[in-house]
Scaffold this motif. Sequence first.
Motif, PDB file in Angstrom:
ATOM      1  N   LYS A  33       0.829  -1.209   0.000  1.00 54.87           N
ATOM      2  CA  LYS A  33       0.000   0.000   0.000  1.00 54.87           C
ATOM      3  C   LYS A  33       0.861   1.256   0.000  1.00 54.87           C
ATOM      4  N   ALA A  34       2.125   1.086  -0.361  1.00 48.85           N
ATOM      5  CA  ALA A  34       3.066   2.200  -0.318  1.00 48.85           C
ATOM      6  C   ALA A  34       2.961   3.062  -1.565  1.00 48.85           C
ATOM      7  N   ASP A  35       3.335   4.321  -1.390  1.00 47.66           N
ATOM      8  CA  ASP A  35       3.426   5.270  -2.497  1.00 47.66           C
ATOM      9  C   ASP A  35       4.872   5.476  -2.924  1.00 47.66           C
ATOM     10  N   ILE A  36       5.791   5.142  -2.015  1.00 45.53           N
ATOM     11  CA  ILE A  36       7.228   5.346  -2.227  1.00 45.53           C
ATOM     12  C   ILE A  36       7.957   4.060  -1.861  1.00 45.53           C
ATOM     13  N   ILE A  37       8.848   3.628  -2.721  1.00 46.95           N
ATOM     14  CA  ILE A  37       9.619   2.404  -2.508  1.00 46.95           C
ATOM     15  C   ILE A  37      11.106   2.765  -2.482  1.00 46.95           C
ATOM     16  N   GLY A  38      11.866   2.058  -1.658  1.00 46.08           N
ATOM     17  CA  GLY A  38      13.306   2.273  -1.625  1.00 46.08           C
ATOM     18  C   GLY A  38      13.988   1.222  -0.786  1.00 46.08           C
ATOM     19  N   LYS A  39      15.213   1.517  -0.377  1.00 46.06           N
ATOM     20  CA  LYS A  39      15.983   0.569   0.416  1.00 46.06           C
ATOM     21  C   LYS A  39      16.535   1.237   1.681  1.00 46.06           C
ATOM     22  N   SER A  40      16.299   0.571   2.800  1.00 46.00           N
ATOM     23  CA  SER A  40      16.953   0.961   4.054  1.00 46.00           C
ATOM     24  C   SER A  40      18.155   0.067   4.322  1.00 46.00           C
ATOM     25  N   ALA A  41      18.045  -1.196   3.928  1.00 55.01           N
ATOM     26  CA  ALA A  41      19.184  -2.120   3.976  1.00 55.01           C
ATOM     27  C   ALA A  41      19.828  -2.136   2.599  1.00 55.01           C
ATOM     28  N   GLY A  79      18.391   7.868  -0.179  1.00 56.13           N
ATOM     29  CA  GLY A  79      17.942   8.806  -1.199  1.00 56.13           C
ATOM     30  C   GLY A  79      18.204   8.358  -2.615  1.00 56.13           C
ATOM     31  N   ALA A  80      19.242   7.542  -2.816  1.00 59.69           N
ATOM     32  CA  ALA A  80      19.575   7.055  -4.154  1.00 59.69           C
ATOM     33  C   ALA A  80      18.633   5.958  -4.629  1.00 59.69           C
ATOM     34  N   THR A  81      17.715   5.524  -3.759  1.00 60.61           N
ATOM     35  CA  THR A  81      16.830   4.404  -4.105  1.00 60.61           C
ATOM     36  C   THR A  81      15.366   4.805  -4.169  1.00 60.61           C
ATOM     37  N   LEU A  82      15.087   6.076  -4.296  1.00 61.80           N
ATOM     38  CA  LEU A  82      13.701   6.541  -4.338  1.00 61.80           C
ATOM     39  C   LEU A  82      12.999   6.109  -5.629  1.00 61.80           C
ATOM     40  N   LEU A  83      11.858   5.463  -5.494  1.00 56.18           N
ATOM     41  CA  LEU A  83      10.969   5.178  -6.606  1.00 56.18           C
ATOM     42  C   LEU A  83       9.560   5.451  -6.112  1.00 56.18           C
ATOM     43  N   PHE A  84       8.800   6.255  -6.853  1.00 50.19           N
ATOM     44  CA  PHE A  84       7.507   6.689  -6.310  1.00 50.19           C
ATOM     45  C   PHE A  84       6.510   6.981  -7.415  1.00 50.19           C
TER      46      PHE A  84
END
Length: 244
Positions: free
Chosen positions: A121-129, A157-162
């Motif tokens: 249900k996310a609007d923004i996808i990325g990586k914390s690990a 920040g380099a992994t933002l997809l939205f």
Amino acid sequence: MKTNKKKRKAATDIGVSIITCTNKLPYMYNIFNNYGRQIVENKELIIILNNDQLSLADWQERSAIYPNISVYQLPESVSLGECLNFAAERSRFDVLAKFDDDDFYSRYYVSSAIHALQTTKADIIGKSAYHTYLEEDRSLSLRFPNRENAYTKQIAGATLLFRKKVFQRVRFQPISLGEDVAFLRDCRLSNFKIFTTNRYNYVCNRRTDPNLHTWKPAKEYFLSTGIFIAHTDDYRKFVVQESL
């Protein structure tokens, strides 16, 4: 039995606009290659040159061997956040992905992130690990291994997809450091959901020359905040995974 539900598109069929900003000539082909290897069918790359000394004509000529690349140049006095907004405003697709110029994105990076966008249900996808590679030491490490596959407040920040609807409400701040942190903060204030995927298919590269980076922490910072994986000249065998 008939159903009105539309069949969900495969992650490789969703259109994505990749945006990136650079002020460094040595990263030209890294940018092209990261884009070219993505297995999604409908894609475009929008590059913003943020250095007055770079040749727009040269970049445009060399980008012509790849499909759907647009290259623009803004004065180096313009902030990184403003450059990203400029690129996003010119995007054609309903999903935006922010790529850094110096990092590694495997061929499965975008498709796996879009799959997560479809199934959460996310609007923004990325990586914390995520993995980091120190060129000087040939060392691959993993940062924050316990932060995978969960809703979160912060991602790299380099992994933002939205979704593009996010950008229609939240813009990058006119700053050149911390623009991604501010963007995510403003997204949370607007009640957008953020989801972190797994550790694979992205590597934060740290070059030997610190002048090739905007963010310049010492290598000791990465060594002390990551779990060592291996000394290697080919980190791809550790990080690339077809993970839909």
